[in-house]
Design an enzyme around this catalytic site. Structure first.
Site, short mmCIF file in Angstrom:
data_model
loop_
_atom_site.label_atom_id
_atom_site.label_comp_id
_atom_site.label_asym_id
_atom_site.label_seq_id
_atom_site.Cartn_x
_atom_site.Cartn_y
_atom_site.Cartn_z
N HIS A 1 -21.72 -2.06 19.02
CA HIS A 1 -20.74 -2.86 19.75
C HIS A 1 -20.40 -2.26 21.11
O HIS A 1 -19.97 -2.98 22.00
CB HIS A 1 -19.46 -3.01 18.92
CG HIS A 1 -19.59 -4.04 17.84
ND1 HIS A 1 -20.10 -3.73 16.60
CD2 HIS A 1 -19.32 -5.36 17.82
CE1 HIS A 1 -20.11 -4.83 15.87
NE2 HIS A 1 -19.66 -5.83 16.57
N GLY A 2 -20.55 -0.97 21.27
CA GLY A 2 -20.23 -0.40 22.58
C GLY A 2 -20.39 1.10 22.58
O GLY A 2 -20.31 1.75 21.53
#
Lengths: 499, 377
Positions: free
Chosen positions: A341-342
């Protein structure tokens, strides 16, 4: 191209019309080109990056099929994985890891590594990379014959409704649909329009109007927040990200439906989940099933005995894996899922949080509670706040902020202003440091989602009076059109674009 | 035939019905929403002086004031940074003037350029970034800036000011201070700059489509009115809910205060201090003033915090050789406007006043500037 823009609505209308009017070869080339144009509306130079991924995987899949020896197949698979994951790592994680290494170097008094250029994360890279890897792995496992036509494979990877933020599709489910044009029918058209309208409503009316409250609350210095504030913030952000992301999925599914192409559902009332495991069967279903099939099962050394259909499969041979191996696989999978996700420790912590929830749930499940409505309700009562609390990691500005917010929630004294107990005014007891309207909004949204589900389950799905149902349909569409037309403007991106 | 396509017909009917309701409800209305944000009967007035732009807002039009300012050979240039008190005029009538206009009028006779920049609900973080941008655009002899308690509640830098951070000179200046670094980090982690950054093909096409729709489709023009009215509708609901809360929790106007969290106060005061420090480092004379407020209306802040605020501002003004003026009592008489408070009740506006109030404020500022700014004498 942003879904919530007039540009997209015009683009979609043109593409859909051409799609139904053209013959097979034109249709497939047209879809491939439409995907490229759609992507180029953001930054045309990154189109080549996407094309390099899909071209390499197209040829590697064909070579894998031709190889007789397993070790040669494996080598080719590794080439694809190294190339795809290498690109993903470079664009998504270089800055993060260089920053972390520099932090350590400067801590020990060494000079830091300079990074003289900036790296822009190509939009949608996490999604199309996973989709392309999934295809190569399926060919390697023998679940899918490789595609022989380059434009067909290109049309699959760049299929614009899902290109930037999923759902992550399986080649074996979608390529046959692109290959053979389905018969036009009005029910697909109606479902498509309704899904798009609902998606736009969720995005421009709900998510974008909740966003200022969330941004304002999360910019409040964490040390001044009370436990009540943190709970309200997590619920508000939880709803914002749900509306925002499910909006994207709705529009993606609706757009594909206009072309008669069926995508599996990506969300199914996730906040009504009665356990953490249930939550992941309802939230971003295409990602969780992808991660399960292509990451968790290999890590746990479990060979799937069957392939997933509509994103979900339970047909696996769990017995072969040891408990320790399962546990390690679970933890690793969730941390990687978080990092997907990041590039930030906050996302890894979010993954770990969900791993802990699932391990806790598995432990409780072994105590063999009999499933009942009461257990289901209690499950929901515990699952919802725990899932919402996890969003703290997702949205907090740093891991330190997230830790402090968790600390606040765990501290009983931060639920009330105990030092004001003697006061004559009740309100002074409540430690509210963010906009009080945020409290109201979080309550309304929780109730609203519950009411929507109740309405759908007990009124809409059970209504057998044709005219009444049509009248309700007209009213819904009128309501959504009114608000979508009023609020539609492409001022903010979808949250999941950054992933 | 009908049953086969009945869902499609229902969807089309629904769409037409939705748009018809929109048209029926809002086509004949034209509300000035900017005025509503300022209080009852208060208008937004950015006046020009002899066709020169002398009063601007944020970076969407600030370059107009810079361009007009630079085109004159003058003894010196003074900038005034403020908020809606400077561009909000209660019961405004044609021919009346705002404090910024009156100051321009006064100083132009002394061959001094005076220019004002004010934004609604501006906070010290925004003023600091704006000031750095201003320094990169023009030479200043003097800077007048308000120390506004209401602004201390605010957080974040609006994108129409944050865009200044993309300019290398501004960025370098910000990187040289602790708070500037903080501001850059804050903005870079948000999407405030991305939305205003270099336009993608999507932005260009979307802007063209929207412009075409705006010019040619009547229904399109109703959207703005509808959105404003819907937001007003929800604001009125909010008023009623706040009323209900006050009844349930035993809350009264007299004991209600706008809370400012300690950390937010500290952050904002640090920005204000850095603004003054940076100006002084660049040999700009600074006047920092506590703005007027009505003496007979309840002031919704903790009195101790307000006293501390004035003291903090005075302390750092002295530290950097800036001039401090308390203009709390500068505007008197029946010149203050009316507004709605948190529960929708009419109360005296503590920020905006009539043209008479603007004249009084201009006089006070004029007096303080003349007394303190040596370089323009």
């Amino acid at each position: 191209m942003l879904f919530h823009s007039f540009t997209y609505l015009i683009f979609l209308s043109l593409t859909t019309t051409l799609y139904w009017l053209s013959n097979r070869s034109i249709r497939i080339w047209m879809l491939f080109l439409a995907g490229i144009v759609f992507y180029a509306f953001w930054r045309w130079e990154y189109v080549f990056l996407m094309l390099s991924t899909l071209t390499l995987d197209f040829f590697i899949a064909q070579r894998i099929e031709k190889q007789k020896e397993q070790k040669h197949k494996k080598r080719l698979l590794l080439v694809s994985l190294i190339f795809n994951l290498g690109l993903l790592f470079y664009f998504k994680y270089t800055l993060f890891f260089v920053g972390e290494i520099n932090g350590l170097l400067s801590h020990f008094g060494h000079s830091t590594i300079p990074l003289p250029w900036t790296i822009i994360l190509p939009i949608g890279i996490s999604f199309y990379t996973f989709q392309s890897i999934g295809y190569v792995v399926d060919v390697y496992r023998g679940y899918k014959k490789p595609v022989c036509e380059y434009p067909l494979y290109g049309a699959f990877v760049t299929f614009f409704p899902q290109l930037i933020a999923g759902p992550i599709l399986r080649a074996r489910e979608v390529i046959p649909q692109i290959d053979k044009k389905p018969k036009f029918n009005t029910s697909d058209l109606v479902v498509g329009i309704r899904m798009i309208l609902a998606g736009l409503f969720l995005k421009v009316v709900l998510a974008d109007n909740i966003a200022p409250f969330v941004d304002d609350a999360f910019s409040t210095p964490v040390e001044t927040l009370s436990a009540l504030d943190v709970w309200v913030m997590t619920f508000l952000f939880g709803f914002q990200i749900y509306f925002d992301f499910s909006a994207y999925s709705h529009i993606a599914i609706g757009s594909a439906k206009l072309m008669g192409i069926h995508f599996p559902d990506n969300f199914n009332y996730p906040y009504l989940a009665t356990s953490p495991k249930d939550f992941w069967k309802r939230w971003h279903i295409s990602l969780s099933s992808w991660i399960r099939d292509y990451l968790y099962l290999p890590l746990a050394a479990i060979k799937p005995r069957d392939v997933s259909v509509d994103g979900l499969s339970t047909v696996t041979d769990q017995a072969v894996a040891t408990k320790k191996r399962l546990l390690i696989a679970l933890l690793l999978t969730w941390i990687i899922m978080g990092f997907w996700h990041g590039a930030n420790w906050t996302f890894a912590a979010w993954g770990l949080w969900h791993a802990i929830l699932i391990i806790g749930y598995r432990f409780l499940s072994n105590l063999s509670f009999k499933p009942s409505k009461m257990i289901g309700f209690l499950g929901w009562l515990f699952t919802l706040p725990l899932v919402m609390l996890g969003w703290v990691f997702f949205r907090a500005n740093s891991i330190q902020d997230a830790a402090q917010m968790f600390g606040t929630v765990a501290k009983p004294s931060s639920y009330l202003n105990f030092d004001r107990l003697g006061t004559s005014y009740l309100w002074e007891l409540l430690p509210i440091n963010i906009n009080p309207i945020a409290y109201l909004l979080a309550s309304i949204l929780t109730l609203g989602v519950l009411l929507c589900w109740l309405f759908k389950t007990f009124i809409w799905d059970r209504c057998e009076q044709v005219y009444l149902k049509k009248a309700m349909l007209i009213a819904f569409v009128a309501f959504e059109t009114f608000f979508v037309f009023t609020f539609l403007q492409s001022k903010g991106q979808f949250i999941y674009f950054q992933f | 035939m009908f049953s086969k396509h009945s869902d499609l017909i229902a969807v089309i009917l629904g769409g037409v019905l939705g748009l018809s309701i929109l048209w029926f409800l809002f086509a004949n209305q034209e509300t000035e929403f900017d005025k509503l944000g300022l209080g009852i009967g208060t208008s937004q007035v950015y006046q020009t002086y002899n066709d020169r732009n002398v009063h601007c807002g944020d970076l969407t039009n600030a370059n107009l004031c810079i361009a007009d300012t630079n085109s004159h050979k003058v003894k010196g240039r003074i900038a005034l940074l403020g908020w809606s008190q400077l561009h909000g005029v209660n019961q405004y009538q044609e021919g009346q003037h705002t404090a910024p206009w009156l100051l321009v009028d006064y100083y132009s006779k002394k061959n001094i350029d005076f220019v004002t920049f004010s934004q609604g609900n501006a906070n010290p973080q925004e003023h600091y970034v704006f000031f750095e941008w201003l320094m990169s655009q023009t030479d200043l002899k003097g800077l007048v800036v308000g120390a506004w308690m209401q602004g201390m509640r605010e957080e974040n830098i609006r994108s129409s000011i944050a865009i200044a951070m993309q300019e290398p000179e501004v960025r370098d200046s910000l990187l040289s201070t602790e708070v500037g670094n903080k501001a850059l980090q804050m903005i870079e982690s948000s999407d405030a700059l991305q939305t205003k950054g270099s336009a993608s093909f999507q932005d260009v096409v979307e802007t063209k489509i929207v412009e075409t729709l705006k010019d040619n489709v009547s229904l399109w023009r109703v959207r703005e009115e509808a959105e404003g009215q819907i937001r007003l509708f929800f604001r009125n609901i909010k008023f009623n809910i706040v009323k209900l809360r006050n009844i349930l929790l035993g809350l009264e106007k007299e004991n209600w205060m706008w809370p400012i969290p300690e950390a937010r106060y500290n952050k904002n005061i640090q920005f204000l201090e850095t603004l003054v420090e940076e100006a002084r480092k660049n040999n700009i004379e600074v006047l920092i003033y506590v703005p007027p407020r009505p003496s007979d209306a309840p002031f919704p802040f903790d009195p101790d915090l307000y006293a501390r605020f004035k003291n903090d501002v005075k302390t750092f003004s002295d530290k950097y050789g800036a001039h401090f003026a308390n203009l709390e009592d500068c505007v008197t008489g029946d010149v203050w406007g009316t507004t709605k408070d948190g529960d929708g009740e009419l109360i005296q506006d503590i920020t905006h006043f009539k043209a008479g109030g603007h004249a009084q404020l201009a006089k006070c500022l004029e007096k303080e500037i003349n007394k303190n700014f040596r370089s323009i004498r």
